[in-house]
Enzyme design. Structure first.
Site, PDB file in Angstrom:
ATOM      1  N   CYS A 181      15.026 -29.408  85.373  1.00 27.91           N
ATOM      2  CA  CYS A 181      15.026 -28.192  84.564  1.00 27.91           C
ATOM      3  C   CYS A 181      15.410 -28.437  83.115  1.00 27.91           C
ATOM      4  CB  CYS A 181      15.951 -27.156  85.192  1.00 27.91           C
ATOM      5  SG  CYS A 181      15.461 -26.749  86.883  1.00 27.91           S
ATOM      6  N   HIS A 224      21.856 -22.182  79.357  1.00 28.12           N
ATOM      7  CA  HIS A 224      21.005 -22.492  80.513  1.00 28.12           C
ATOM      8  C   HIS A 224      21.028 -21.308  81.465  1.00 28.12           C
ATOM      9  CE1 HIS A 224      18.713 -24.980  83.176  1.00 28.12           C
ATOM     10  NE2 HIS A 224      19.643 -24.990  84.116  1.00 28.12           N
ATOM     11  N   GLU A 262      29.044 -23.649  83.019  1.00 27.50           N
ATOM     12  CA  GLU A 262      28.562 -23.662  81.635  1.00 27.50           C
ATOM     13  C   GLU A 262      29.445 -22.804  80.743  1.00 27.50           C
ATOM     14  OE1 GLU A 262      24.435 -23.085  79.072  1.00 27.50           O
ATOM     15  OE2 GLU A 262      24.584 -22.184  81.075  1.00 27.50           O
ATOM     16  N   LYS A 316      16.882 -16.117  80.635  1.00 26.42           N
ATOM     17  CA  LYS A 316      16.342 -16.175  82.001  1.00 26.42           C
ATOM     18  C   LYS A 316      16.489 -14.845  82.730  1.00 26.42           C
ATOM     19  CE  LYS A 316      16.835 -21.153  82.941  1.00 26.42           C
ATOM     20  NZ  LYS A 316      17.483 -21.654  81.715  1.00 26.42           N
ATOM     21  N   HIS A 355      13.454 -18.361  85.706  1.00 29.82           N
ATOM     22  CA  HIS A 355      13.715 -19.777  85.456  1.00 29.82           C
ATOM     23  C   HIS A 355      12.416 -20.566  85.651  1.00 29.82           C
ATOM     24  CE1 HIS A 355      15.365 -23.626  85.147  1.00 29.82           C
ATOM     25  NE2 HIS A 355      16.291 -23.608  86.091  1.00 29.82           N
ATOM     26  N   PHE A 407      18.618 -30.545  87.965  1.00 26.44           N
ATOM     27  CA  PHE A 407      18.969 -31.280  89.174  1.00 26.44           C
ATOM     28  C   PHE A 407      19.012 -32.780  88.856  1.00 26.44           C
ATOM     29  CE2 PHE A 407      17.176 -28.014  92.451  1.00 26.44           C
ATOM     30  CZ  PHE A 407      18.256 -27.200  92.196  1.00 26.44           C
TER      31      PHE A 407
END
Length: 410
Positions: free
Chosen positions: A165, A305, A316, A334, A339, A398
């Site tokens: 991502c 993110h 985060e 998002k 996403h 990931f």
């Protein structure tokens, strides 16, 4: 306003194809409205999670013609459409450049998964002769950048970055390096993804990454909210045209913003979960700020993110609290777009450029009750107007792969 640094490059073109709309104007307007785009997805009917954020009204046949559309997987189609808009926006054409110094760097995580699934079914239902000879070029992750090079006659370095991502943000960082090293004069860069296929979505659902808010899927993507329970998968593409700042100014180009810093790191912690202390993310953020030659207290805005997963958002937010403190206006777009995996970093980079250019931060959609453990300044409900000299866009993937971009006002 921050003066131009020695390692700044110019953003001269933007192109977007997202669940918020086809084109920069539509996507930006929907982002500012804070209106979420998640909806029931007929192609996922019967699955554990049967909703997503698909691009509305996108017609590849109208875009490319029937035969060419048939030969391109959707992740390539979206990238080509976004790149056409970005190049038109930049004012560049093949007549103006040395093609050998024009590079393409795109991010992509999963390749042509829908095509692959269809071809696997054909193999097992009809036999090997039913498998398309276009299977490999339609599914390989490198083909998005390859097709862009063919479309625009770009003869320079041609790369795809695949950092889950973070792929789109990684691509933009690599593109900056190609410009600063002198290898390229222009780079077409960004990310693309169209992996809303039943197998992939079932895999995400089985690992517990997706929201299960089926009864009200429009409210499912809710970054930083107390009731967040997972992300909503999306498709999309974002493309930026980058040039060295001096070159852009010499040709009289509109510089929408400057890409001033890039930082990357690895968590080296877990296949899918972030380091609970956010140490890898923090290293990437601090590296990006050093690269941009700005201090943490100069950051006005962060496009986080912010996936809407319990672990990511809290980790985060704690990192942002440690590094930039309460001054920066934080959002996660998002909540609107969902996403888009390997495209997310590029889509959000483009939205960060627009925030810098227009002096307005889009709201985080569906943020009704801020998680009390989150102590940064989250923009919600309505856009926030403010002068933005320095903005940051975070992308984490990931495998513990982190990429952070810093943009500054032109």
């Amino acid at each position: 306003m921050r003066e131009a640094g020695r390692r700044d490059v110019a953003v001269t073109g933007l192109g977007l194809v997202t669940a918020a709309g086809v084109g920069v104007e539509e996507t930006w307007a929907k982002a500012l409205s804070g209106e979420p785009t998640a909806s029931p997805d007929p192609e996922l009917s019967g699955l554990m999670v049967d909703f997503s954020c698909r691009v509305p009204g996108y017609d590849p046949v109208a875009e490319f013609g029937r035969r060419r559309a048939w030969r391109l997987d959707r992740y390539v189609q979206l990238a080509l459409t976004a790149a056409r808009e970005a190049l038109d926006d930049s004012g560049l054409s093949s007549a103006q450049w040395d093609a050998t110094t024009v590079g393409v760097v795109l991010g992509n995580a999963l390749g042509g998964t829908s095509t692959f699934e269809r071809q696997v079914r054909a193999l097992y239902e009809q036999g090997p002769q039913a498998v398309s000879p276009m299977l490999v070029p339609m599914t390989a992750v490198n083909m998005a950048s390859g097709y862009l090079a063919m479309e625009f006659g770009a003869l320079g370095p041609n790369l795809v970055t695949s950092t889950a991502c973070a792929s789109g943000a990684t691509a933009i960082g690599v593109a900056r390096d190609l410009l600063l090293s002198g290898v390229c004069d222009v780079v077409i860069t960004g990310g693309t993804e169209a992996s809303l296929s039943p197998t992939v979505m079932s895999g995400f659902a089985r690992m517990g990454a997706l929201s299960r808010r089926r009864e009200n899927c429009a409210a499912a993507s809710r970054p930083f909210d107390t009731d967040r329970d997972g992300f909503v998968a999306a498709e999309g593409a974002g493309v930026l045209v980058l040039e060295r700042l001096a070159d852009a100014r010499a040709r009289g180009a509109r510089v929408r913003a400057r890409l001033s810093g890039y930082g990357a790191s690895a968590d080296a912690h877990h296949p899918t979960a972030p380091d609970p202390e956010g140490r890898g993310a923090e290293r990437a953020i601090r590296a990006a700020l050093r690269s941009a030659e700005v201090s943490p207290d100069e950051v006005d805005h962060v496009n986080a993110h912010g996936t809407s997963t319990p672990l990511n958002d809290l980790t985060e937010a704690r990192v942002l609290q440690r590094v930039v403190g309460p001054r920066a206006a934080v959002t996660s777009t998002k909540g609107v777009t969902g996403h888009s995996l390997g495209a997310a970093g590029a889509v959000e980079a483009a939205l960060t450029v627009l925030a810098v250019e227009h002096g307005v931060v889009p709201p985080t959609a569906n943020l009704d009750s801020l998680d009390p453990a989150i102590e940064v300044e989250i923009v919600a409900k309505t856009p926030r107007e403010l002068p933005i000299g320095v903005a940051m866009s975070n992308s984490f993937g990931f495998g513990g792969q982190n990429a952070v971009l810093v943009f500054t006002a032109a």
